[in-house]
Motif scaffolding. Sequence first.
Motif, PDB file in Angstrom:
ATOM      1  N   GLY A   1       0.763  -1.236   0.000  1.00 40.61           N
ATOM      2  CA  GLY A   1       0.000   0.000   0.000  1.00 40.61           C
ATOM      3  C   GLY A   1       0.794   1.286   0.000  1.00 40.61           C
TER       4      GLY A   1
ATOM      5  N   ASP B   1      -4.108   0.124  -6.374  1.00 41.80           N
ATOM      6  CA  ASP B   1      -3.307   1.345  -6.333  1.00 41.80           C
ATOM      7  C   ASP B   1      -3.982   2.438  -5.500  1.00 41.80           C
ATOM      8  N   GLY B   2      -3.185   3.394  -5.094  1.00 41.31           N
ATOM      9  CA  GLY B   2      -3.671   4.446  -4.219  1.00 41.31           C
ATOM     10  C   GLY B   2      -4.669   5.389  -4.852  1.00 41.31           C
ATOM     11  N   ASP B   3      -4.660   5.497  -6.187  1.00 40.99           N
ATOM     12  CA  ASP B   3      -5.550   6.442  -6.849  1.00 40.99           C
ATOM     13  C   ASP B   3      -6.739   5.768  -7.525  1.00 40.99           C
ATOM     14  N   GLU B   4      -6.961   4.494  -7.234  1.00 42.37           N
ATOM     15  CA  GLU B   4      -8.075   3.798  -7.869  1.00 42.37           C
ATOM     16  C   GLU B   4      -9.416   4.221  -7.280  1.00 42.37           C
ATOM     17  N   GLU B   5     -10.442   4.304  -8.151  1.00 44.19           N
ATOM     18  CA  GLU B   5     -11.783   4.653  -7.707  1.00 44.19           C
ATOM     19  C   GLU B   5     -12.488   3.425  -7.135  1.00 44.19           C
TER      20      GLU B   5
ATOM     21  N   GLY C   1      -2.389   1.490   2.415  1.00 43.19           N
ATOM     22  CA  GLY C   1      -2.982   1.606   1.098  1.00 43.19           C
ATOM     23  C   GLY C   1      -4.137   2.578   0.959  1.00 43.19           C
ATOM     24  N   ASN C   2      -4.830   2.457  -0.164  1.00 45.90           N
ATOM     25  CA  ASN C   2      -5.949   3.294  -0.563  1.00 45.90           C
ATOM     26  C   ASN C   2      -7.025   3.328   0.520  1.00 45.90           C
ATOM     27  N   THR C   3      -7.282   4.518   1.085  1.00 48.64           N
ATOM     28  CA  THR C   3      -8.228   4.635   2.195  1.00 48.64           C
ATOM     29  C   THR C   3      -9.636   4.244   1.777  1.00 48.64           C
TER      30      THR C   3
ATOM     31  N   GLY D   1       0.177   6.916   3.620  1.00 47.63           N
ATOM     32  CA  GLY D   1       0.773   6.377   2.410  1.00 47.63           C
ATOM     33  C   GLY D   1       2.233   6.747   2.234  1.00 47.63           C
TER      34      GLY D   1
END
Length: 315
Positions: free
Chosen positions: A10, A63-67, A99-101, A279
């Motif tokens: 993450g 990934d961190g920017d995934e919707e 990782g992605n919150t 992150g």
Amino acid sequence: MIRVALDAMGGDLGPRIALDGAVDILSRHHDVFITAYYSPYPGLELPAPHERLSLISCSDVIDGDEEIVLSLFKRRDSSLYQSLNALSQKTSDVVVTLGNTGAMVALARHILGVLRPKLYPALIRELHSNPLRCLVDLGANVHCPPSMLVGFAELGAAYIEALSDELPKVGLLNVGVESSKGSAVIRETDRLLSANKWLTYLGYAEGTELFEGDKNVIVCDGMVGNAVLKASEGLLSFMMSKFKKINGASSLFETFYQTERRHGACLIGVRGNLVKGHGRSDLPAMIGAIEYGIDIARADLCSAIEARLCNEEVK
């Protein structure tokens, strides 16, 4: 034995930080077993074999920017999904991720479930550890009706009771302490909290009360909480850069958002213990996030919060 499920994929700095953090933790905690979920790639060096470290290879990484879309819930071989599933299957006691919150919250609700119907999980951050005080929510929920904010107050109060000897004293973050201040949502939340028979509600809290004062549970929606926390961290970084040559200044400023060993935030309201680290965490922060996870696992935080909420429901 405390069993930690570590999502090693993450952080912004890659799995090396998580894996090195795991090795450091195992050298200092002899009753901790860590399972690290990682995705292999060329050049990644894995730690030497250790009897209390298990490495699980995953083919997918969120990934961190995934919707947050429906396909997220089908990605069962991602490192985040696998670590949360271990908690659901009770083969681990706590999950730690950088990782992605949004993905973490969505998957935690899906895989673990919530402690009570219509109770929304919230990210809670310790602002000070002695005496314990915290801020809730930090970004798990952005659009919050009054009933959700009341739930945050109850979760925050249960957190204080589970991890300290302090009496929870709730404040609602607002632009002023006068009764006429705030939005319609804030004013209705104030009314509901004032009528709550369990909580010790002390009214509105201004930003100046975040780090000191009588209120030790500061409630707000996730957008405000996240902005407050990031602004505090930004101010800390700025001040540390200006005063780094002054003896003792850095350690003083670090207490602004780092409380003893604990780093990161805790997701409360789901059926499991879960720590979300920043992150951008470096190795010390990664170690601190795992330490935090060990602490809440030892306290069986999730069970303590659930018991407190159930106790209030039957009254």
